[in-house]
Write an enzyme that holds these catalytic residues in place. Structure first.
Site, PDB file in Angstrom:
ATOM      1  N   ARG A  61      38.138  29.135  46.174  1.00  0.00           N
ATOM      2  CA  ARG A  61      38.339  30.062  45.046  1.00  0.00           C
ATOM      3  C   ARG A  61      39.217  31.254  45.439  1.00  0.00           C
ATOM      4  NH1 ARG A  61      32.377  29.667  42.111  1.00  0.00           N
ATOM      5  NH2 ARG A  61      32.992  28.011  40.685  1.00  0.00           N
TER       6      ARG A  61
ATOM      7  N   LYS B   1      21.867  23.586  39.073  1.00  0.00           N
ATOM      8  CA  LYS B   1      21.845  24.350  37.813  1.00  0.00           C
ATOM      9  C   LYS B   1      21.471  23.443  36.634  1.00  0.00           C
ATOM     10  CE  LYS B   1      25.182  27.867  39.273  1.00  0.00           C
ATOM     11  NZ  LYS B   1      26.547  28.390  39.145  1.00  0.00           N
TER      12      LYS B   1
HETATM   13  N1  LIG Z   1      17.677  18.245  46.090  1.00  0.00           N
HETATM   14  C1  LIG Z   1      18.066  19.512  46.039  1.00  0.00           C
HETATM   15  N2  LIG Z   1      17.157  20.511  46.091  1.00  0.00           N
HETATM   16  C2  LIG Z   1      17.543  21.813  46.038  1.00  0.00           C
HETATM   17  N3  LIG Z   1      18.842  22.200  45.939  1.00  0.00           N
HETATM   18  C3  LIG Z   1      19.785  21.247  45.877  1.00  0.00           C
HETATM   19  C4  LIG Z   1      19.450  19.868  45.916  1.00  0.00           C
HETATM   20  N4  LIG Z   1      20.596  19.157  45.846  1.00  0.00           N
HETATM   21  C5  LIG Z   1      21.602  20.051  45.770  1.00  0.00           C
HETATM   22  N5  LIG Z   1      21.129  21.309  45.793  1.00  0.00           N
HETATM   23  C6  LIG Z   1      21.897  22.567  45.794  1.00  0.00           C
HETATM   24  O1  LIG Z   1      22.685  22.680  44.634  1.00  0.00           O
HETATM   25  C7  LIG Z   1      23.671  23.669  44.892  1.00  0.00           C
HETATM   26  C8  LIG Z   1      24.878  23.394  44.073  1.00  0.00           C
HETATM   27  O2  LIG Z   1      24.566  23.321  42.711  1.00  0.00           O
HETATM   28  P1  LIG Z   1      25.538  23.809  41.528  1.00  0.00           P
HETATM   29  O3  LIG Z   1      25.752  25.273  41.619  1.00  0.00           O
HETATM   30  O4  LIG Z   1      24.968  23.237  40.278  1.00  0.00           O
HETATM   31  O5  LIG Z   1      26.910  23.049  41.878  1.00  0.00           O
HETATM   32  P2  LIG Z   1      28.428  23.536  41.675  1.00  0.00           P
HETATM   33  O6  LIG Z   1      28.558  24.938  42.276  1.00  0.00           O
HETATM   34  O7  LIG Z   1      29.269  22.539  42.385  1.00  0.00           O
HETATM   35  O8  LIG Z   1      28.660  23.553  40.194  1.00  0.00           O
HETATM   36  C9  LIG Z   1      23.930  23.627  46.382  1.00  0.00           C
HETATM   37  O9  LIG Z   1      23.723  24.909  46.935  1.00  0.00           O
HETATM   38  C10 LIG Z   1      22.906  22.623  46.915  1.00  0.00           C
HETATM   39  O10 LIG Z   1      22.290  23.036  48.107  1.00  0.00           O
HETATM   40  O1  LIG Z   2      29.972  29.237  40.458  1.00  0.00           O
HETATM   41  C1  LIG Z   2      30.184  29.200  39.252  1.00  0.00           C
HETATM   42  O2  LIG Z   2      29.904  28.143  38.474  1.00  0.00           O
HETATM   43  P1  LIG Z   2      29.606  26.637  39.033  1.00  0.00           P
HETATM   44  O3  LIG Z   2      28.376  26.688  39.924  1.00  0.00           O
HETATM   45  O4  LIG Z   2      29.376  25.862  37.777  1.00  0.00           O
HETATM   46  O5  LIG Z   2      30.826  26.183  39.787  1.00  0.00           O
HETATM   47  C2  LIG Z   2      30.866  30.337  38.510  1.00  0.00           C
HETATM   48  O6  LIG Z   2      31.218  31.386  39.409  1.00  0.00           O
HETATM   49  C3  LIG Z   2      29.954  30.857  37.392  1.00  0.00           C
HETATM   50  O7  LIG Z   2      28.772  31.377  37.932  1.00  0.00           O
HETATM   51  P2  LIG Z   2      27.443  31.447  37.018  1.00  0.00           P
HETATM   52  O8  LIG Z   2      27.004  30.005  36.756  1.00  0.00           O
HETATM   53  O9  LIG Z   2      26.446  32.229  37.813  1.00  0.00           O
HETATM   54  O10 LIG Z   2      27.841  32.148  35.729  1.00  0.00           O
END
Ligand SMILES: Nc1ncnc2c1ncn2[C@@H]1O[C@H](COP(=O)(O)OP(=O)(O)O)[C@@H](O)[C@H]1O
Ligand SMILES: O=C(OP(=O)(O)O)[C@H](O)COP(=O)(O)O
Length: 395
Positions: free
Chosen positions: A35, A197
């Site tokens: 990023r 998330k």
């Molecule tokens: N089984 C699990 N239990 C807890 N956390 C997890 C698990 N699998 C993945 N994660 C966590 O999910 C996080 C990423 O999720 P998310 O923010 O949704 O993805 P992104 O940033 O790619 O959109 C990572 O920090 C990872 O450690």
């Molecule tokens: O990391 C982000 O989103 P992402 O985990 O969906 O990649 C963006 O910075 C948005 O963060 P937010 O989901 O706390 O609003």
């Protein structure tokens, strides 16, 4: 939407919303620069024009005001390296301190403001806060694609206080690329969802059912589905208020003829730690005291086969807690499968802060078709939604 291309920023102070929500380790060092590197082109254009750049961003999800672990001070040195110039820092993102620092900038200089989410109003889209931010620049640039799905003060509301507002290069490139996938997605189209998330993404998954042939759900997200089906998931990640939604989604996938693949097995651990005791467990019967932290070997094989035979791949969210080596195997295997499919002619789009970090840490960043800086934002765009951060630049 106006872009930065045909505008001269000479003698102007540009207030730029960037997405510097980067992963930090326990020493507060940046562990993935995707990023940060993405912001360079827009910042350099503004500085080379003879303008000044005031950067605002969030970092993480602080809940109770300022907290050192969420301070953007931790990224200053990395920004200086990326931009090749000094980056001033303001420990306040609004008010007298910030305004003074912004007004003292010379042409060609950069000021980074402290985490905008230290203000409770930011995520509520507070207008008064947005107006405070707007005092820090003559023109507004939004280059934070990763946060463009949030109608927050710094990403959306602030735009209304500017006559001149522009989309930066990250925003432009991301949207062009996502459009490509929307307009021409060769089949089979596979979406891979994971990460943590759940509440953010579960509704989007429903929309994806109209577009994809296969939907793989792994990572922390999958346990809510197993619990919804009556399984035992130990102390794995779950969002209790999403159980009904998860059940509905399984049903809808069936109705729409989408092959929904959940992981059969997991690597479970007795603690959230790299050196925890681990074993393999079936996902519907994880014992109390154990949590699923990676997909298991059987699930990995099945997911790999699906990915390798796909022609379009959209991946958001790691398959496990890849930041810990003990739980990175599943994510690594899926990344390898995505690379293999790409070499065979598939188009692969990987999005999300952590997903991009995973792919780049594993060294596969250049071997997939496109790594997006957005996760949730990319998915919402793919779903056909107008992103509020983009809409705000248009009027
Ligand atoms: N089984 C699990 N239990 C807890 N956390 C997890 C698990 N699998 C993945 N994660 C966590 O999910 C996080 C990423 O999720 P998310 O923010 O949704 O993805 P992104 O940033 O790619 O959109 C990572 O920090 C990872 O450690
Ligand atoms: O990391 C982000 O989103 P992402 O985990 O969906 O990649 C963006 O910075 C948005 O963060 P937010 O989901 O706390 O609003």
């Amino acid at each position: 939407m106006k872009t930065v291309d045909n505008y001269s920023f000479e003698n102007k102070t540009a207030l730029i919303r960037v997405d510097l929500n980067v992963p930090l380790n326990d020493k507060f060092e940046v562990t993935d620069h995707t990023r940060i590197n993405a912001t360079v082109k827009t910042i350099k254009k503004i500085l080379n024009d003879g303008g000044k750049a005031v950067l605002m961003s969030h970092l993480g999800r602080p809940k109770n005001g300022p907290e050192n672990k969420f301070s953007l001070r931790h990224v200053v040195a990395d920004l200086e390296k990326a931009y090749g110039t000094k980056v001033h820092f303001s420990e306040e993102s609004t008010g007298a301190v910030a305004e003074k620092k912004a007004s003292e900038l010379n042409n060609g200089e950069v000021l980074l403001l402290e985490n905008v989410r230290f203000h409770a109003g930011e995520t509520k889209g507070d207008e008064a806060l947005a107006e405070e931010f707007s005092k820090l620049g003559d023109v507004y640039v939004n280059d934070a694609f990763g946060t463009a799905h949030r109608a927050h003060s710094s990403t959306t509301v602030v735009a209304k206080f500017f006559d001149e507002k522009f989309a930066g290069y990250v925003m432009q490139a991301e949207i062009e690329n996502a459009k490509k996938v929307l307009e021409k997605s060769d089949k089979p189209f596979t979406a891979i969802m994971g990460g943590a998330k759940i509440s953010d993404k579960i509704l989007i998954i429903e929309k994806l059912l109209d577009k994809v042939d296969n939907l793989i759900i792994g990572g922390g997200m999958s346990y809510t589905f197993f619990k919804a089906m009556g399984g035992k998931i130990g102390s794995s990640l779950v969002e209790e208020d999403k159980l009904d939604l998860a059940k509905e989604l399984i049903q809808k996938a069936k109705e729409k003829g989408v092959d929904l693949k959940l992981p059969i097995d997991s690597i479970v651990a007795d603690a959230f730690a790299n050196d925890a005791n681990t074993k393999i467990a079936q996902n519907h019967s994880i014992e109390d005291g154990w949590m699923g932290l990676d997909i298991g070997p059987e699930a990995t094989e099945i997911f790999k086969n699906t990915v390798e035979s796909s022609k379009t791949i959209l991946w958001n969210g790691p398959m496990g807690v890849f930041e810990m080596e003990a739980f990175a195997t599943g994510t690594k295997a899926i990344a390898e499968a995505v690379v293999k499919a790409t070499k065979g002619g598939a188009f692969s789009l990987i999005g999300g802060g952590d997903s991009a970090a995973a792919v780049n840490t594993l060294g596969y960043g250049d071997e997939v078709s496109y790594v997006s800086t957005g996760g949730g934002a990319l998915l919402e765009y793919m779903e056909g939604k107008t992103l509020p951060g983009v809409a705000a630049l248009e009027n």
